[in-house]
Write a protein that holds these residues in place. Structure first.
Motif, PDB file in Angstrom:
ATOM      1  N   HIS A  84     -11.467  -1.720   2.764  1.00 38.55           N
ATOM      2  CA  HIS A  84     -10.918  -0.088   2.278  1.00 38.55           C
ATOM      3  C   HIS A  84      -9.812   0.184   3.261  1.00 38.55           C
ATOM      4  CE1 HIS A  84     -14.566   0.249  -0.219  1.00 38.55           C
ATOM      5  NE2 HIS A  84     -15.403  -0.102   0.879  1.00 38.55           N
TER       6      HIS A  84
ATOM      7  N   ASN B  37       0.730  -1.162  -0.074  1.00 38.26           N
ATOM      8  CA  ASN B  37      -0.018  -0.055  -0.031  1.00 38.26           C
ATOM      9  C   ASN B  37       0.816   1.173   0.053  1.00 38.26           C
ATOM     10  OD1 ASN B  37      -3.047  -0.909   0.650  1.00 38.26           O
ATOM     11  ND2 ASN B  37      -1.692  -2.177   1.839  1.00 38.26           N
TER      12      ASN B  37
ATOM     13  N   TRP C 278      -7.062 -11.214   3.504  1.00 38.36           N
ATOM     14  CA  TRP C 278      -6.690 -10.490   2.202  1.00 38.36           C
ATOM     15  C   TRP C 278      -6.410 -11.515   1.204  1.00 38.36           C
ATOM     16  CZ3 TRP C 278      -1.549  -7.882   0.877  1.00 38.36           C
ATOM     17  CH2 TRP C 278      -1.633  -7.124  -0.178  1.00 38.36           C
TER      18      TRP C 278
ATOM     19  N   ASN D 128      -4.314 -11.610  -0.952  1.00 35.02           N
ATOM     20  CA  ASN D 128      -3.074 -11.695  -1.319  1.00 35.02           C
ATOM     21  C   ASN D 128      -2.027 -12.130  -0.314  1.00 35.02           C
ATOM     22  OD1 ASN D 128      -3.129 -10.852  -4.302  1.00 35.02           O
ATOM     23  ND2 ASN D 128      -3.515  -8.930  -3.805  1.00 35.02           N
TER      24      ASN D 128
ATOM     25  N   GLU E 105      -7.692   2.846  -1.338  1.00 37.31           N
ATOM     26  CA  GLU E 105      -7.840   1.603  -2.210  1.00 37.31           C
ATOM     27  C   GLU E 105      -9.085   0.684  -1.467  1.00 37.31           C
ATOM     28  OE1 GLU E 105      -5.841   0.300  -4.665  1.00 37.31           O
ATOM     29  OE2 GLU E 105      -5.100   2.306  -4.566  1.00 37.31           O
ATOM     30  N   SER E 106      -9.530   0.128  -2.516  1.00 39.89           N
ATOM     31  CA  SER E 106     -10.334  -1.032  -1.962  1.00 39.89           C
ATOM     32  C   SER E 106      -9.977  -2.313  -2.475  1.00 39.89           C
ATOM     33  CB  SER E 106     -11.974  -0.971  -2.923  1.00 39.89           C
ATOM     34  OG  SER E 106     -12.439   0.453  -2.548  1.00 39.89           O
ATOM     35  N   GLN E 107      -9.850  -3.162  -1.622  1.00 39.58           N
ATOM     36  CA  GLN E 107      -9.344  -4.544  -1.617  1.00 39.58           C
ATOM     37  C   GLN E 107     -10.138  -5.628  -1.342  1.00 39.58           C
ATOM     38  OE1 GLN E 107      -5.622  -4.483   0.999  1.00 39.58           O
ATOM     39  NE2 GLN E 107      -4.980  -2.660   0.024  1.00 39.58           N
ATOM     40  N   ARG E 108      -9.794  -6.986  -1.813  1.00 40.40           N
ATOM     41  CA  ARG E 108     -10.663  -7.967  -1.547  1.00 40.40           C
ATOM     42  C   ARG E 108     -10.093  -8.829  -0.443  1.00 40.40           C
ATOM     43  NH1 ARG E 108     -10.735 -13.177  -4.681  1.00 40.40           N
ATOM     44  NH2 ARG E 108     -12.685 -14.127  -4.277  1.00 40.40           N
ATOM     45  N   ASP E 109     -11.232  -9.176   0.419  1.00 41.98           N
ATOM     46  CA  ASP E 109     -10.863 -10.072   1.590  1.00 41.98           C
ATOM     47  C   ASP E 109     -11.497 -11.446   1.209  1.00 41.98           C
ATOM     48  OD1 ASP E 109      -9.125  -8.532   3.078  1.00 41.98           O
ATOM     49  OD2 ASP E 109     -10.336  -8.300   4.590  1.00 41.98           O
TER      50      ASP E 109
END
Length: 172
Positions: free
Chosen positions: A156, A32, A132, A134, A160-164
């Motif tokens: 969030h 990030n 997460w 990744n 950034e919006s990230q996928r969990d």
């Protein structure tokens, strides 16, 4: 190694804040921007916010220590304090974080066992968490503990919006 697990109290806020910020930065800092990371740390890990969370009756924080040194912590939620509405029969592991110098010593496993014991004491049917997409090391750890992917959500972090991934394990 066997760590000593103790409940976090209001008097522990400076240590909880320090360990929270250090472990989150270790885990997510490189992925990030410094600006997004700083915004997230300031919002999520300020002492008034942590104290408010600690004072919830359906949230617990525990430290794990080795030789008197805090090595990491665990945050659990159930009922209405879960970060996602997953039902009253589930306990959320919101955070298991270990400081880098204490990793790979079995401390995360001990905190996980603490979570299972809490869920069992509460008579809950399942444990769940978000990880997460990744963070492959964490995913591997939880899969080894018997968790299965049951969905996903957006996390969030700054701009950034990230996928969990939502992982869950049935207990009963």
């Amino acid at each position: 190694m066997t760590g000593k697990i103790t409940a976090v109290t209001a008097a522990d806020m400076p240590t909880l804040q320090q360990v929270s910020r250090a472990t989150f930065t270790d885990t997510f800092g490189a992925a990030n921007t410094p600006e997004d990371l700083a915004k997230y740390l300031d919002k999520t890990y300020n002492q008034p916010q942590l104290l408010q969370e600690l004072q919830q009756p359906t949230t617990t924080f525990d430290f794990i220590s080795l030789n008197g040194v805090v090595a990491g912590y665990l945050k659990l939620n159930w009922g209405g304090t879960q970060s996602e509405k997953r039902g009253d029969q589930r306990l959320e592991i919101e955070r298991i974080y270990i400081l880098p110098e204490f990793k790979r010593q079995g401390l995360g496993q001990q905190l996980y066992q603490r979570a299972v014991a809490k869920a069992t004491d509460l008579g809950l049917a399942a444990i769940w968490l978000g990880v997460w997409e990744n963070n492959f090391a964490a995913q591997k750890f939880y899969q080894a503990m018997g968790f299965k992917e049951v969905g996903d959500h957006v996390f969030h972090l700054g701009t950034e919006s990230q996928r969990d991934l939502i992982l869950e394990k049935t207990l009963v």
